[in-house]
Design a protein around this motif. Structure first.
Motif, short mmCIF file in Angstrom:
data_model
loop_
_atom_site.label_atom_id
_atom_site.label_comp_id
_atom_site.label_asym_id
_atom_site.label_seq_id
_atom_site.Cartn_x
_atom_site.Cartn_y
_atom_site.Cartn_z
N GLY A 132 -2.23 1.80 1.45
CA GLY A 132 -2.54 0.14 1.53
C GLY A 132 -2.81 -0.12 2.95
N CYS A 133 -1.72 0.49 3.84
CA CYS A 133 -1.72 -0.11 5.28
C CYS A 133 -1.53 0.99 6.24
CB CYS A 133 -0.34 -0.95 5.59
SG CYS A 133 1.33 0.04 5.21
N GLY A 134 -1.77 2.27 6.02
CA GLY A 134 -1.72 3.50 6.78
C GLY A 134 -0.36 3.89 7.64
N GLN A 135 0.38 3.16 7.51
CA GLN A 135 1.80 3.66 8.05
C GLN A 135 2.41 4.52 7.47
OE1 GLN A 135 4.60 0.38 9.24
NE2 GLN A 135 3.12 -1.22 8.19
N PRO A 136 3.27 5.45 7.98
CA PRO A 136 3.88 6.50 7.28
C PRO A 136 4.51 5.93 6.05
CG PRO A 136 4.57 6.53 9.74
CD PRO A 136 3.68 5.19 9.70
N TRP A 137 4.48 6.77 4.90
CA TRP A 137 4.98 6.34 3.62
C TRP A 137 6.54 6.75 3.58
CZ3 TRP A 137 6.78 7.71 -1.01
CH2 TRP A 137 6.64 6.60 -2.12
N PRO A 138 7.35 6.09 3.00
CA PRO A 138 7.19 4.64 2.25
C PRO A 138 7.15 3.83 3.35
CG PRO A 138 9.34 5.54 2.03
CD PRO A 138 8.61 6.61 2.58
N CYS A 139 6.23 2.89 3.58
CA CYS A 139 6.09 1.91 4.52
C CYS A 139 7.02 0.68 4.28
CB CYS A 139 4.48 1.23 4.61
SG CYS A 139 4.22 0.56 2.98
N PRO A 140 7.14 -0.12 5.20
CA PRO A 140 8.05 -1.19 4.98
C PRO A 140 7.81 -2.09 3.78
CG PRO A 140 7.54 -1.18 7.15
CD PRO A 140 6.69 0.07 6.36
N GLU A 141 6.60 -2.30 3.44
CA GLU A 141 6.16 -3.06 2.28
C GLU A 141 6.62 -2.29 0.91
OE1 GLU A 141 4.81 -6.14 -0.41
OE2 GLU A 141 5.77 -5.94 1.62
N ARG A 142 6.44 -0.90 0.64
CA ARG A 142 6.65 -0.09 -0.16
C ARG A 142 8.26 -0.12 -0.49
NH1 ARG A 142 6.05 0.21 -4.95
NH2 ARG A 142 3.90 0.69 -4.83
N ARG A 143 8.88 -0.03 0.62
CA ARG A 143 10.46 -0.13 0.61
C ARG A 143 10.81 -1.23 -0.02
NH1 ARG A 143 12.54 2.72 6.19
NH2 ARG A 143 11.57 4.85 6.05
#
Length: 75
Positions: A17-28
């Motif tokens: 969704g955002c390209g950040q390392p997963w889990p990204c802040p939104e997923r957390r």
């Protein structure tokens, strides 16, 4: 999981969704919302993701543990 946009893209384990390392802040945030009051279950789910990630990523396991699991112990 309530939001399918922030899923891991394997084998890089970046957020789809955002390209950040997963889990990204939104997923957390979504995990904490979905597992409200059930932190032990959340940590178990995260540990399973950690196991999968160790198969794909060459990072030291301590770094992966911090990324995938340790954050769920903090308030």
């Amino acid at each position: 999981m309530s939001d399918t946009r922030h899923r891991p893209a394997r084998p890089t384990w970046t957020c789809s969704g955002c390209g950040q390392p997963w889990p990204c802040p939104e997923r957390r945030r979504i995990f904490l919302e979905d597992f409200q009051g059930r932190r032990m279950q959340l940590r178990g789910v995260l540990a399973l993701f950690l196991i999968d990630a160790t198969e794909d990523l060459a990072d030291p396991v301590e770094q992966l543990h911090e990324r995938f699991v340790s954050w769920a112990y903090r308030r």
